[in-house]
Write a protein that holds these residues in place. Sequence first.
Motif, PDB file in Angstrom:
ATOM      1  N   THR A   1      45.278  45.003  40.676  1.00  0.00           N
ATOM      2  CA  THR A   1      43.899  45.119  40.194  1.00  0.00           C
ATOM      3  C   THR A   1      43.010  45.777  41.238  1.00  0.00           C
ATOM      4  OG1 THR A   1      43.335  42.929  41.068  1.00  0.00           O
ATOM      5  CG2 THR A   1      44.066  43.040  38.764  1.00  0.00           C
ATOM      6  N   LYS A   2      41.819  46.159  40.802  1.00  0.00           N
ATOM      7  CA  LYS A   2      40.817  46.676  41.726  1.00  0.00           C
ATOM      8  C   LYS A   2      39.436  46.298  41.207  1.00  0.00           C
ATOM      9  CE  LYS A   2      40.653  51.247  39.493  1.00  0.00           C
ATOM     10  NZ  LYS A   2      40.824  52.702  39.685  1.00  0.00           N
ATOM     11  N   LEU A   3      38.478  46.155  42.135  1.00  0.00           N
ATOM     12  CA  LEU A   3      37.094  45.890  41.775  1.00  0.00           C
ATOM     13  C   LEU A   3      36.351  47.203  41.635  1.00  0.00           C
ATOM     14  CD1 LEU A   3      36.254  42.858  44.101  1.00  0.00           C
ATOM     15  CD2 LEU A   3      36.792  42.827  41.658  1.00  0.00           C
ATOM     16  N   VAL A   4      35.455  47.259  40.659  1.00  0.00           N
ATOM     17  CA  VAL A   4      34.727  48.491  40.354  1.00  0.00           C
ATOM     18  C   VAL A   4      33.247  48.175  40.230  1.00  0.00           C
ATOM     19  CG1 VAL A   4      34.421  50.342  38.664  1.00  0.00           C
ATOM     20  CG2 VAL A   4      36.709  49.462  39.132  1.00  0.00           C
ATOM     21  N   LEU A   5      32.405  49.061  40.773  1.00  0.00           N
ATOM     22  CA  LEU A   5      30.959  48.971  40.587  1.00  0.00           C
ATOM     23  C   LEU A   5      30.545  50.106  39.665  1.00  0.00           C
ATOM     24  CD1 LEU A   5      28.274  47.590  41.360  1.00  0.00           C
ATOM     25  CD2 LEU A   5      28.064  49.291  43.191  1.00  0.00           C
TER      26      LEU A   5
ATOM     27  N   ASP B   1      47.187  53.257  25.478  1.00  0.00           N
ATOM     28  CA  ASP B   1      45.848  52.764  25.165  1.00  0.00           C
ATOM     29  C   ASP B   1      45.677  51.297  25.520  1.00  0.00           C
ATOM     30  OD1 ASP B   1      45.022  55.221  24.078  1.00  0.00           O
ATOM     31  OD2 ASP B   1      45.863  54.710  22.112  1.00  0.00           O
ATOM     32  N   ILE B   2      46.769  50.632  25.872  1.00  0.00           N
ATOM     33  CA  ILE B   2      46.708  49.190  26.139  1.00  0.00           C
ATOM     34  C   ILE B   2      47.420  48.841  27.440  1.00  0.00           C
ATOM     35  CG2 ILE B   2      46.511  48.504  23.716  1.00  0.00           C
ATOM     36  CD1 ILE B   2      49.540  47.906  23.791  1.00  0.00           C
ATOM     37  N   ASP B   3      47.032  47.691  27.976  1.00  0.00           N
ATOM     38  CA  ASP B   3      47.700  47.165  29.165  1.00  0.00           C
ATOM     39  C   ASP B   3      48.931  46.349  28.795  1.00  0.00           C
ATOM     40  OD1 ASP B   3      45.836  47.927  31.372  1.00  0.00           O
ATOM     41  OD2 ASP B   3      44.429  46.780  30.169  1.00  0.00           O
ATOM     42  N   GLY B   4      48.818  45.579  27.724  1.00  0.00           N
ATOM     43  CA  GLY B   4      49.923  44.679  27.410  1.00  0.00           C
ATOM     44  C   GLY B   4      49.890  44.175  25.982  1.00  0.00           C
ATOM     45  N   VAL B   5      50.715  43.173  25.733  1.00  0.00           N
ATOM     46  CA  VAL B   5      50.810  42.568  24.405  1.00  0.00           C
ATOM     47  C   VAL B   5      50.821  41.050  24.534  1.00  0.00           C
ATOM     48  CG1 VAL B   5      52.034  44.495  23.339  1.00  0.00           C
ATOM     49  CG2 VAL B   5      53.339  42.675  24.460  1.00  0.00           C
TER      50      VAL B   5
ATOM     51  N   PHE C   1      40.086  42.924  23.616  1.00  0.00           N
ATOM     52  CA  PHE C   1      39.691  42.859  25.026  1.00  0.00           C
ATOM     53  C   PHE C   1      39.501  41.399  25.419  1.00  0.00           C
ATOM     54  CE2 PHE C   1      38.851  47.088  23.680  1.00  0.00           C
ATOM     55  CZ  PHE C   1      39.101  47.875  24.798  1.00  0.00           C
ATOM     56  N   ASN C   2      40.195  40.973  26.459  1.00  0.00           N
ATOM     57  CA  ASN C   2      40.233  39.557  26.832  1.00  0.00           C
ATOM     58  C   ASN C   2      38.893  39.034  27.332  1.00  0.00           C
ATOM     59  OD1 ASN C   2      42.938  39.925  26.303  1.00  0.00           O
ATOM     60  ND2 ASN C   2      43.589  39.845  28.436  1.00  0.00           N
ATOM     61  N   ASP C   3      38.263  39.777  28.221  1.00  0.00           N
ATOM     62  CA  ASP C   3      37.020  39.319  28.845  1.00  0.00           C
ATOM     63  C   ASP C   3      36.216  40.550  29.251  1.00  0.00           C
ATOM     64  OD1 ASP C   3      35.009  38.047  30.180  1.00  0.00           O
ATOM     65  OD2 ASP C   3      36.291  36.932  31.564  1.00  0.00           O
ATOM     66  N   PRO C   4      35.613  41.256  28.270  1.00  0.00           N
ATOM     67  CA  PRO C   4      35.003  42.557  28.546  1.00  0.00           C
ATOM     68  C   PRO C   4      33.793  42.517  29.463  1.00  0.00           C
ATOM     69  CG  PRO C   4      34.502  41.838  26.307  1.00  0.00           C
ATOM     70  CD  PRO C   4      35.539  40.895  26.842  1.00  0.00           C
ATOM     71  N   GLY C   5      33.220  41.346  29.698  1.00  0.00           N
ATOM     72  CA  GLY C   5      32.135  41.251  30.667  1.00  0.00           C
ATOM     73  C   GLY C   5      32.630  41.217  32.098  1.00  0.00           C
ATOM     74  N   PHE C   6      33.947  41.028  32.263  1.00  0.00           N
ATOM     75  CA  PHE C   6      34.518  40.926  33.604  1.00  0.00           C
ATOM     76  C   PHE C   6      35.543  42.004  33.910  1.00  0.00           C
ATOM     77  CE2 PHE C   6      38.056  39.212  36.214  1.00  0.00           C
ATOM     78  CZ  PHE C   6      37.405  39.208  37.431  1.00  0.00           C
ATOM     79  N   CYS C   7      36.384  42.379  32.922  1.00  0.00           N
ATOM     80  CA  CYS C   7      37.434  43.344  33.190  1.00  0.00           C
ATOM     81  C   CYS C   7      37.728  44.184  31.954  1.00  0.00           C
ATOM     82  CB  CYS C   7      38.713  42.643  33.657  1.00  0.00           C
ATOM     83  SG  CYS C   7      39.439  41.550  32.422  1.00  0.00           S
ATOM     84  N   ASN C   8      38.457  45.278  32.175  1.00  0.00           N
ATOM     85  CA  ASN C   8      38.774  46.202  31.078  1.00  0.00           C
ATOM     86  C   ASN C   8      40.130  45.911  30.442  1.00  0.00           C
ATOM     87  OD1 ASN C   8      40.527  47.106  33.109  1.00  0.00           O
ATOM     88  ND2 ASN C   8      40.261  49.266  32.567  1.00  0.00           N
ATOM     89  N   THR C   9      40.783  44.832  30.825  1.00  0.00           N
ATOM     90  CA  THR C   9      42.112  44.507  30.309  1.00  0.00           C
ATOM     91  C   THR C   9      42.096  44.368  28.789  1.00  0.00           C
ATOM     92  OG1 THR C   9      42.686  43.341  32.342  1.00  0.00           O
ATOM     93  CG2 THR C   9      43.995  42.834  30.397  1.00  0.00           C
ATOM     94  N   ASN C  10      43.084  44.973  28.131  1.00  0.00           N
ATOM     95  CA  ASN C  10      43.162  44.869  26.678  1.00  0.00           C
ATOM     96  C   ASN C  10      44.617  44.723  26.235  1.00  0.00           C
ATOM     97  OD1 ASN C  10      44.275  47.424  26.915  1.00  0.00           O
ATOM     98  ND2 ASN C  10      42.619  48.480  25.881  1.00  0.00           N
TER      99      ASN C  10
END
Length: 209
Positions: free
Chosen positions: A27-31, A57-61, A129-138
């Motif tokens: 992972t990485k932090l982004v501003l 288009d996706i990270d996982g399942v 999207f699991n937690d779009p306020g925190f990360c882009n994981t989908n």
Amino acid sequence: MPGSDPKASDAKVVSTEPLMFDDARWTKLVLTTYKDPLGKQRTWESAERSTRPEGSDIDGVGIVAILQKPSGPELVLQKQFRPPINKVVIEVPAGLVDAGETAAQSAVRELREETGYHGEVVEMSPVMFNDPGFCNTNLNMVHVTVDMSLPENQHLKPELEENEFIEVFSTPLKELYAECKRFESEGYAIDARVGTLAEGIEIARRWKL
């Protein structure tokens, strides 16, 4: 001390410390700088995965695997220790997609590797999207049925990696909501995908949908 048959509950967090950007593997932090609806410039701190395959288009399942049993459908669940919250979590099977792999292919592979079950894909959710306020994981939630009459589903042989300690079990779909409450009372954490599925079943029951 953990025995010869280690369980998820044998794990524990030993220490935590800041992770430097150059040392981060997954992972990485982004501003992010953006403009709000009134045109005011603002910033947002978030996290991103570093593992999404090029062209995907996706990270996982996540896998909604249903065992077809004479007594009724049962959902395949797992107990897995998650260091970020220092708890054993009740989860559905899940994993990251490999390069060149479709969500359906990933789901069948991950289900076999983590549980030993061989299943067939029957449905797939929109990208979630699991937690779009925190990360882009989908991910896609992939619905898989498991024919319990097949020989390969009689004697399960998971193919876990050396750092994976996963306990597999199943619970009747109709009891999932109550089971989530029971597990929480016993100190387990409930993965949002499991909890959301349980809530959906309970809402459908309550409103007779």
